[in-house]
Structure formats: C-alpha cells, structure tokens
Write a protein that holds these residues in place. Structure first.
Motif, PDB file in Angstrom:
ATOM      1  N   CYS A 136      22.904  13.578  15.003  1.00 30.19           N
ATOM      2  CA  CYS A 136      23.215  13.682  13.581  1.00 30.19           C
ATOM      3  C   CYS A 136      22.500  14.886  12.977  1.00 30.19           C
ATOM      4  O   CYS A 136      23.095  15.655  12.213  1.00 30.19           O
ATOM      5  N   GLY A 137      21.223  15.074  13.324  1.00 30.54           N
ATOM      6  CA  GLY A 137      20.480  16.211  12.805  1.00 30.54           C
ATOM      7  C   GLY A 137      21.050  17.545  13.259  1.00 30.54           C
ATOM      8  O   GLY A 137      21.128  18.503  12.481  1.00 30.54           O
ATOM      9  N   VAL A 138      21.470  17.601  14.523  1.00 39.52           N
ATOM     10  CA  VAL A 138      22.089  18.819  15.050  1.00 39.52           C
ATOM     11  C   VAL A 138      23.397  19.106  14.321  1.00 39.52           C
ATOM     12  O   VAL A 138      23.700  20.251  13.965  1.00 39.52           O
ATOM     13  N   TYR A 139      24.202  18.050  14.091  1.00 44.45           N
ATOM     14  CA  TYR A 139      25.471  18.230  13.372  1.00 44.45           C
ATOM     15  C   TYR A 139      25.232  18.723  11.947  1.00 44.45           C
ATOM     16  O   TYR A 139      25.942  19.611  11.452  1.00 44.45           O
ATOM     17  N   ILE A 140      24.257  18.126  11.279  1.00 38.78           N
ATOM     18  CA  ILE A 140      23.959  18.537   9.903  1.00 38.78           C
ATOM     19  C   ILE A 140      23.581  20.020   9.858  1.00 38.78           C
ATOM     20  O   ILE A 140      24.049  20.774   8.996  1.00 38.78           O
ATOM     21  N   THR A 141      22.757  20.439  10.814  1.00 35.64           N
ATOM     22  CA  THR A 141      22.338  21.833  10.858  1.00 35.64           C
ATOM     23  C   THR A 141      23.521  22.760  11.120  1.00 35.64           C
ATOM     24  O   THR A 141      23.725  23.767  10.426  1.00 35.64           O
ATOM     25  N   ALA A 142      24.330  22.418  12.135  1.00 35.22           N
ATOM     26  CA  ALA A 142      25.477  23.256  12.482  1.00 35.22           C
ATOM     27  C   ALA A 142      26.513  23.283  11.359  1.00 35.22           C
ATOM     28  O   ALA A 142      27.099  24.340  11.064  1.00 35.22           O
ATOM     29  N   GLU A 143      26.727  22.138  10.719  1.00 33.61           N
ATOM     30  CA  GLU A 143      27.700  22.092   9.628  1.00 33.61           C
ATOM     31  C   GLU A 143      27.210  22.871   8.417  1.00 33.61           C
ATOM     32  O   GLU A 143      28.011  23.417   7.649  1.00 33.61           O
ATOM     33  N   SER A 144      25.885  22.932   8.234  1.00 34.62           N
ATOM     34  CA  SER A 144      25.335  23.763   7.166  1.00 34.62           C
ATOM     35  C   SER A 144      25.635  25.229   7.432  1.00 34.62           C
ATOM     36  O   SER A 144      25.998  25.984   6.521  1.00 34.62           O
ATOM     37  N   TRP A 145      25.483  25.657   8.684  1.00 32.87           N
ATOM     38  CA  TRP A 145      25.826  27.026   9.055  1.00 32.87           C
ATOM     39  C   TRP A 145      27.319  27.295   8.858  1.00 32.87           C
ATOM     40  O   TRP A 145      27.721  28.362   8.420  1.00 32.87           O
ATOM     41  N   LEU A 146      28.136  26.297   9.219  1.00 29.34           N
ATOM     42  CA  LEU A 146      29.581  26.450   9.054  1.00 29.34           C
ATOM     43  C   LEU A 146      29.934  26.650   7.586  1.00 29.34           C
ATOM     44  O   LEU A 146      30.742  27.519   7.233  1.00 29.34           O
ATOM     45  N   GLN A 149      14.543  21.216   4.861  1.00 30.23           N
ATOM     46  CA  GLN A 149      13.908  21.828   3.700  1.00 30.23           C
ATOM     47  C   GLN A 149      12.441  22.139   3.971  1.00 30.23           C
ATOM     48  O   GLN A 149      11.871  23.067   3.395  1.00 30.23           O
ATOM     49  N   ARG A 150      11.833  21.373   4.879  1.00 29.16           N
ATOM     50  CA  ARG A 150      10.407  21.551   5.147  1.00 29.16           C
ATOM     51  C   ARG A 150      10.124  22.650   6.170  1.00 29.16           C
ATOM     52  O   ARG A 150       9.220  23.471   5.960  1.00 29.16           O
ATOM     53  N   VAL A 151      10.884  22.685   7.291  1.00 26.94           N
ATOM     54  CA  VAL A 151      10.561  23.632   8.368  1.00 26.94           C
ATOM     55  C   VAL A 151      11.697  24.590   8.698  1.00 26.94           C
ATOM     56  O   VAL A 151      11.517  25.502   9.507  1.00 26.94           O
ATOM     57  N   GLY A 152      12.878  24.392   8.123  1.00 28.13           N
ATOM     58  CA  GLY A 152      13.970  25.321   8.347  1.00 28.13           C
ATOM     59  C   GLY A 152      14.974  24.867   9.392  1.00 28.13           C
ATOM     60  O   GLY A 152      14.678  24.020  10.238  1.00 28.13           O
ATOM     61  N   HIS A 153      16.161  25.462   9.324  1.00 31.31           N
ATOM     62  CA  HIS A 153      17.267  25.075  10.198  1.00 31.31           C
ATOM     63  C   HIS A 153      16.974  25.315  11.671  1.00 31.31           C
ATOM     64  O   HIS A 153      17.263  24.469  12.525  1.00 31.31           O
ATOM     65  N   VAL A 154      16.432  26.483  12.001  1.00 28.39           N
ATOM     66  CA  VAL A 154      16.261  26.853  13.406  1.00 28.39           C
ATOM     67  C   VAL A 154      15.315  25.899  14.120  1.00 28.39           C
ATOM     68  O   VAL A 154      15.605  25.413  15.229  1.00 28.39           O
ATOM     69  N   ARG A 155      14.184  25.601  13.506  1.00 25.90           N
ATOM     70  CA  ARG A 155      13.215  24.711  14.145  1.00 25.90           C
ATOM     71  C   ARG A 155      13.775  23.302  14.304  1.00 25.90           C
ATOM     72  O   ARG A 155      13.580  22.664  15.348  1.00 25.90           O
ATOM     73  N   VAL A 156      14.465  22.815  13.293  1.00 30.00           N
ATOM     74  CA  VAL A 156      15.059  21.478  13.386  1.00 30.00           C
ATOM     75  C   VAL A 156      16.107  21.435  14.494  1.00 30.00           C
ATOM     76  O   VAL A 156      16.124  20.531  15.328  1.00 30.00           O
ATOM     77  N   PHE A 157      16.969  22.436  14.515  1.00 30.28           N
ATOM     78  CA  PHE A 157      18.029  22.488  15.511  1.00 30.28           C
ATOM     79  C   PHE A 157      17.455  22.522  16.923  1.00 30.28           C
ATOM     80  O   PHE A 157      17.880  21.777  17.810  1.00 30.28           O
ATOM     81  N   ARG A 208      23.112  33.239  11.035  1.00 33.86           N
ATOM     82  CA  ARG A 208      21.984  33.483  10.144  1.00 33.86           C
ATOM     83  C   ARG A 208      21.101  32.248  10.089  1.00 33.86           C
ATOM     84  O   ARG A 208      21.597  31.136   9.893  1.00 33.86           O
ATOM     85  N   PRO A 209      19.788  32.391  10.225  1.00 34.30           N
ATOM     86  CA  PRO A 209      18.913  31.228  10.392  1.00 34.30           C
ATOM     87  C   PRO A 209      18.621  30.434   9.134  1.00 34.30           C
ATOM     88  O   PRO A 209      18.135  29.328   9.208  1.00 34.30           O
ATOM     89  N   THR A 210      18.883  30.984   7.963  1.00 32.69           N
ATOM     90  CA  THR A 210      18.451  30.281   6.751  1.00 32.69           C
ATOM     91  C   THR A 210      19.573  30.163   5.718  1.00 32.69           C
ATOM     92  O   THR A 210      19.501  30.764   4.645  1.00 32.69           O
ATOM     93  N   PRO A 211      20.636  29.401   6.012  1.00 33.79           N
ATOM     94  CA  PRO A 211      21.651  29.198   4.998  1.00 33.79           C
ATOM     95  C   PRO A 211      21.112  28.332   3.870  1.00 33.79           C
ATOM     96  O   PRO A 211      20.148  27.578   4.044  1.00 33.79           O
TER      97      PRO A 211
END
Length: 420
Positions: free
Chosen positions: A109-119, A66-74, A180-183
């Motif tokens: 865990c953080g990578v999974y959360i990001t990828a699952e959000s995209w899914l 929520q603070r820096v976005g999916h792409v940067r976290v991933f 898409r970078p911002t689901p």
C-alpha cells in the motif's frame, strides 16, 4: 495515449513489475498453504491479514512521506517486501505467514501511494484521465502475467518465491532513476462517516460488500481452486480470467454509466455477478462453467468500484469529492478484511462451493439494496447532474482514487464551460 505512456514509461514499467510480485505472492501462498497442510480457516486469516496491513498503511504512509520523503519511503518499504517474500518458504507456519501478510499489505500500500503520487505529479489536467487508464491496464497486466509465471515453476520449491522478490527489487530502478523525487503531497480534507453515509448510503453499503467480494477473489481464489481440485495451471487460468474480464468490462460499463441511471446499472451489474456466482455454485465441478463464472464476477465486481465512486460523486459538491474517496476506501477496506474470514468459514462448512455462495450473496445483496434505495430516493427528487465515469481499480489506494476525483472535477468544469 501513446504520448502519455512515453512520458511515464519508467513508472508504468516499475508498477508492472510490482504487480507481478504482488500477483505472484497472493496466488502462490494459497497454493503452497494447501501443500503445507494449512486449514482453510488458517489460510483465510493469512489472506485477511494483507488487507489489515493495507488499510493501516493507507492512514500512516502519508505521514511517513511527509516526514522523510517519497524516495526513502519507497525504498524502505520495497526492500521489506523483497525480504518477506523470501522468508515465506522458510517459515511455513500460519502465524508467520499472517505476520508476513500484514507487513506485505502495509508495504505494498505504501509503495502504491508513493508511485501514484509520482503518477499524479507527472500528469497534467489534460493527461490525468489517460494516465489513470494506463495505470489500470498495467495493474491488471502484471497480475495476469504473474499467473502465467506460476505455471512455469514448482509450487513446493523456493524459486517461485524468489521470482517476485526479484521483480519487486528490479521495480526500484526504472522508477527511482527517472522520476522526480519530491512531488507535492497534500492530504485531502476529512469528511465524517455520517456525512458520507448521508450523502450516499448506497455507495457506502456497496463499497463495504464489494470489499468482501474483491478480497475473496484476490485472497481466496487460489485457495478455492486447490480445494475444488483444480490443477496449478487451472488455478492460474481461473485467476487470470477474473482480471482480464475486469479490464475488458471497465469501458462498456463506463459508457453505460454516463447514459443511464447509475442505480439501474448497479442493479444490472450486480445481478450479472450474482448470477455468475450462482451458476458456479450449482455446477461447481465443471471447469468451463467456473471460467464463465469467473469472467462474470470479475467483469462486474471491479468496474463496480468505479461505478460506486461515480454514483457517490453525483450527490457531492466538488470540494467534497476527494474526502469522500478516502471515506469510501476505508469502508471498502473494512469489508476486505472481513471477506476472507467469512468465505473461509463458509468453505470449511459447506465445501469449496462456499466461495461462490459468498460471492453471489454479496452481489445480490448490493442489487437488493440498490433497488430499495431507488424506492426511498427517486432520481427526480434531487436536481443533480451526473459526473463522468472514470475507470479505477479496487486495488488502488486513496491517491489513485483522488486522481480519479480530479478527473471528475476537471471534466465537469470543461462541460460547464462548453455549455456556458
């Protein structure tokens, strides 16, 4: 199913490579730790550390997104994973590996959360259940492929540590270049632990014990294999059988789940898993029996995760299901942290067969508690309609669990409309 895969093939390919990296490091550390002279207890601490990081990340990664976005976290977490994987053979000390495992657990865990959000963002109401099924198959396939790769290298060298680092790094490309970078990302409303326990004590107790079972398999399977005198190829086959059986058993158990009292199925499933553990505990020197037991335990423990979620949903309102998924995941995570520590102590105390005694005890514990709950709360006491079973792995994060909950809700609404 093919249409769903074609729409998100890049995401699934990236997740496949990520699971190869994670599956490699889990088994490889158990094998290498024995060569480095780590004690069983030291290795149990190392393995438990992964779940400490995983549990902590499940609470903090959503805030980072929520603070820096999916792409940067991933990108940041994935790069950290690659670095830590290369450092393992350089810093062969228990304390260094423990810190590394905490970091690895947090990042994965953080990578999974990001990828699952995209899914979730890439799926529609009609395809979400199929996408989750493919995601489960990709996870298991990646872990099994990792076990084969281990047999092709030297556990005492550096190459097998470089390979997972490469796979994790390569996983970025298909995902970041095609998604898409911002689901949208929204956290579910909270549900107190007292409310969750009151709604389904069996699901809560079962999730806690299942966390210990799953973490013992994922973290201590290779440690057990080396202590039992298995070769590297035998250890790899042993771990592979656990996950292959988990994948195969999801659908028949799911089919039964929608047709009989889930508590009866929970009892039957855990009795089979407990029997598998007892068989290997008694005849621990026979590799064929070890593989049969691995299939019985793996084929029951992983589907049990989805079965317990479905059972809890039977007693929840639709608006509470997503919050309940987070609470159940937290309970499962606490059990997962304790699992390697306890099984490590048991293996040091009574030998390698302590791995199977631990597994059998927890499986039979779930069966016994489920039987007691059937007496305390008969099925006919509440007027409820069972929701449909949705396959989901114990290795997923809260995001995937919430996707499963959305599938539950959508299926229930469709059935209600059909019956209207």
């Amino acid at each position: 199913m093919i249409q769903v895969f074609n729409a998100s093939w890049a995401l699934f390919l990236g997740m496949f490579m990520l699971m190869i990296g994670n599956g490699l490091q889990g088994t490889l550390l158990g094998l290498r730790g024995e060569l480095e002279g780590f004690s069983t207890f030291e290795l149990s601490v190392v393995m438990s550390a992964y779940f400490v990081g995983f549990l902590f990340s499940s609470r903090t990664t959503p805030l980072l997104i929520q603070r820096v976005g999916h792409v940067r976290v991933f990108a940041a977490l994935g790069s950290t994973v690659s670095a830590v994987l290369i450092l393992y053979p350089v810093l062969t000390e228990p304390w260094a590996w423990t810190i590394g495992r905490v970091i690895i657990g947090f990042c994965f865990c953080g990578v999974y959360i990001t990828a699952e959000s995209w899914l979730n963002d890439a799926s529609s109401n009609e395809t979400r259940g199929k996408a989750l099924s493919i995601y489960l198959m990709v996870q298991m396939a990646g872990i099994v492929a990792a076990q084969y790769i281990i047999t092709q290298g030297d556990v005492s060298g550096f190459v097998l540590f470089i390979i997972p680092s490469v796979f994790v790094s390569l996983a970025f490309a298909p995902i970041l270049l095609s998604i898409r970078p911002t689901p949208a990302f929204e956290q579910a409303k909270s549900m107190t632990m007292r409310e969750l326990v009151s709604a389904s004590p069996l699901a809560c107790v079962g999730m806690f014990l299942l966390g210990g079972i799953f973490s013992a398999q994922f973290g201590m399977g290779a440690v057990y294999g080396t202590q039992a005198g298995l070769s590297v190829s035998q250890v790899s086959l042993f771990v592979s059988v656990i996950y292959i059986a988990a994948l195969v058993a999801q659908w028949p158990i799911g089919w039964l789940s929608d047709r009989i009292d889930r508590r009866i199925l929970i009892i039957l499933t855990t009795l089979v898993g407990g029997l598998g553990g007892l068989i290997a505990f008694i005849w621990t020197g026979n590799f064929a029996i070890i593989l049969v037991s691995a299939a019985l335990v793996g084929g029951t423990s992983n589907p049990l995760y989805a079965l317990l979620i479905a059972y809890a949903n039977d007693y929840l309102e639709k608006e509470d299901m997503a919050a309940a998924a987070g609470g159940l995941l937290l309970i499962n995570g606490v059990g997962a942290i304790a699992g390697p520590l306890i099984v490590g102590w048991m293996m040091e105390t009574i030998g390698a067969e302590g791995f199977w005694l631990f597994t059998a005890s927890l499986m039979l514990g779930v069966a016994g508690y489920a039987a007691w709950r059937m007496i305390q709360r008969p099925r006919g006491e509440l007027d409820l309609e069972a929701v449909s079973y949705v396959p989901v792995s114990a290795a997923t994060t809260q995001v995937a669990a919430e996707i499963a909950q959305e599938v539950y809700i959508e299926t229930e609404e469709e059935e209600a409309q059909a019956n209207a």
